[in-house]
Design a protein around this motif. Structure first.
Motif, PDB file in Angstrom:
ATOM      1  N   UNK A   1     -37.478   3.233  22.180  1.00  0.00           N
ATOM      2  CA  UNK A   1     -37.618   2.438  23.400  1.00  0.00           C
ATOM      3  C   UNK A   1     -36.976   3.128  24.601  1.00  0.00           C
ATOM      4  N   UNK A   2     -35.836   3.761  24.393  1.00  0.00           N
ATOM      5  CA  UNK A   2     -35.176   4.471  25.488  1.00  0.00           C
ATOM      6  C   UNK A   2     -36.033   5.645  25.970  1.00  0.00           C
ATOM      7  N   UNK A   3     -36.598   6.399  25.019  1.00  0.00           N
ATOM      8  CA  UNK A   3     -37.451   7.530  25.372  1.00  0.00           C
ATOM      9  C   UNK A   3     -38.710   7.047  26.095  1.00  0.00           C
ATOM     10  N   UNK A   4     -39.302   5.972  25.589  1.00  0.00           N
ATOM     11  CA  UNK A   4     -40.532   5.438  26.195  1.00  0.00           C
ATOM     12  C   UNK A   4     -40.264   4.921  27.607  1.00  0.00           C
ATOM     13  N   UNK A   5     -39.123   4.277  27.809  1.00  0.00           N
ATOM     14  CA  UNK A   5     -38.752   3.791  29.137  1.00  0.00           C
ATOM     15  C   UNK A   5     -38.591   4.951  30.102  1.00  0.00           C
ATOM     16  N   UNK A   6     -37.956   6.034  29.651  1.00  0.00           N
ATOM     17  CA  UNK A   6     -37.774   7.218  30.501  1.00  0.00           C
ATOM     18  C   UNK A   6     -39.128   7.840  30.849  1.00  0.00           C
ATOM     19  N   UNK A   7     -40.030   7.909  29.879  1.00  0.00           N
ATOM     20  CA  UNK A   7     -41.359   8.467  30.133  1.00  0.00           C
ATOM     21  C   UNK A   7     -42.105   7.633  31.174  1.00  0.00           C
ATOM     22  N   UNK A   8     -42.020   6.324  31.051  1.00  0.00           N
ATOM     23  CA  UNK A   8     -42.709   5.451  32.008  1.00  0.00           C
ATOM     24  C   UNK A   8     -42.110   5.590  33.405  1.00  0.00           C
ATOM     25  N   UNK A   9     -40.812   5.746  33.475  1.00  0.00           N
ATOM     26  CA  UNK A   9     -40.157   5.929  34.777  1.00  0.00           C
ATOM     27  C   UNK A   9     -40.628   7.224  35.442  1.00  0.00           C
ATOM     28  N   UNK A  10     -40.737   8.290  34.672  1.00  0.00           N
ATOM     29  CA  UNK A  10     -41.226   9.565  35.214  1.00  0.00           C
ATOM     30  C   UNK A  10     -42.663   9.404  35.700  1.00  0.00           C
ATOM     31  N   UNK A  11     -43.491   8.742  34.922  1.00  0.00           N
ATOM     32  CA  UNK A  11     -44.884   8.530  35.337  1.00  0.00           C
ATOM     33  C   UNK A  11     -44.955   7.711  36.624  1.00  0.00           C
ATOM     34  N   UNK A  12     -44.118   6.683  36.724  1.00  0.00           N
ATOM     35  CA  UNK A  12     -44.091   5.851  37.935  1.00  0.00           C
ATOM     36  C   UNK A  12     -43.679   6.684  39.149  1.00  0.00           C
ATOM     37  N   UNK A  13     -42.664   7.520  38.978  1.00  0.00           N
ATOM     38  CA  UNK A  13     -42.216   8.372  40.078  1.00  0.00           C
ATOM     39  C   UNK A  13     -43.298   9.372  40.493  1.00  0.00           C
ATOM     40  N   UNK A  14     -44.022   9.913  39.532  1.00  0.00           N
ATOM     41  CA  UNK A  14     -45.113  10.842  39.850  1.00  0.00           C
ATOM     42  C   UNK A  14     -46.207  10.141  40.647  1.00  0.00           C
ATOM     43  N   UNK A  15     -46.546   8.911  40.260  1.00  0.00           N
ATOM     44  CA  UNK A  15     -47.562   8.150  40.997  1.00  0.00           C
ATOM     45  C   UNK A  15     -47.101   7.859  42.416  1.00  0.00           C
ATOM     46  N   UNK A  16     -45.828   7.514  42.562  1.00  0.00           N
ATOM     47  CA  UNK A  16     -45.304   7.246  43.903  1.00  0.00           C
ATOM     48  C   UNK A  16     -45.343   8.510  44.766  1.00  0.00           C
ATOM     49  N   UNK A  17     -44.954   9.626  44.177  1.00  0.00           N
ATOM     50  CA  UNK A  17     -44.969  10.889  44.915  1.00  0.00           C
ATOM     51  C   UNK A  17     -46.389  11.266  45.325  1.00  0.00           C
ATOM     52  N   UNK A  18     -47.335  11.107  44.399  1.00  0.00           N
ATOM     53  CA  UNK A  18     -48.734  11.409  44.701  1.00  0.00           C
ATOM     54  C   UNK A  18     -49.244  10.499  45.815  1.00  0.00           C
ATOM     55  N   UNK A  19     -48.832   9.259  45.807  1.00  0.00           N
ATOM     56  CA  UNK A  19     -49.243   8.312  46.831  1.00  0.00           C
ATOM     57  C   UNK A  19     -48.699   8.712  48.203  1.00  0.00           C
TER      58      UNK A  19
END
Length: 87
Positions: A65-83
């Motif tokens: 769960x900790x690893x999955x949460x970190x992965x989702x956070x990175x994906x969210x940050x990438x989407x924000x940066x792309x936006x």
């Protein structure tokens, strides 16, 4: 066997040990409990003791769960940066 009746949630929890979960006579007796609480529109949940190490399983689940949460956070940050870069 441990039985917890939670009236506020209309739920009955039944906890069985390893020995109890293998006891066919006890298991057959649970039908009366199911029928009784079904009439009251309660949910009956039966929990059985497992065979594996609880500590290891919980540890592995927390690590996942900790690893999955970190992965989702990175994906969210990438989407924000792309936006931001699109603007």
């Amino acid at each position: 066997m441990e039985m917890n009746v939670r009236d506020e949630q209309q739920m009955v929890e039944i906890w069985l040990t390893n020995a109890e979960k293998k006891d066919l006579e006890l298991r057959a007796g649970l039908k009366d409990i199911y029928d009784n609480y079904k009439k009251k529109k309660y949910l009956v949940a039966v929990y059985e003791s497992g065979e594996k190490d609880l500590y290891e399983n919980v540890r592995d689940l927390l690590v996942y769960n900790k690893r999955r949460t970190a992965e989702r956070e990175v994906q969210r940050e990438k989407r924000q940066l792309a936006s931001v870069l699109k603007q």
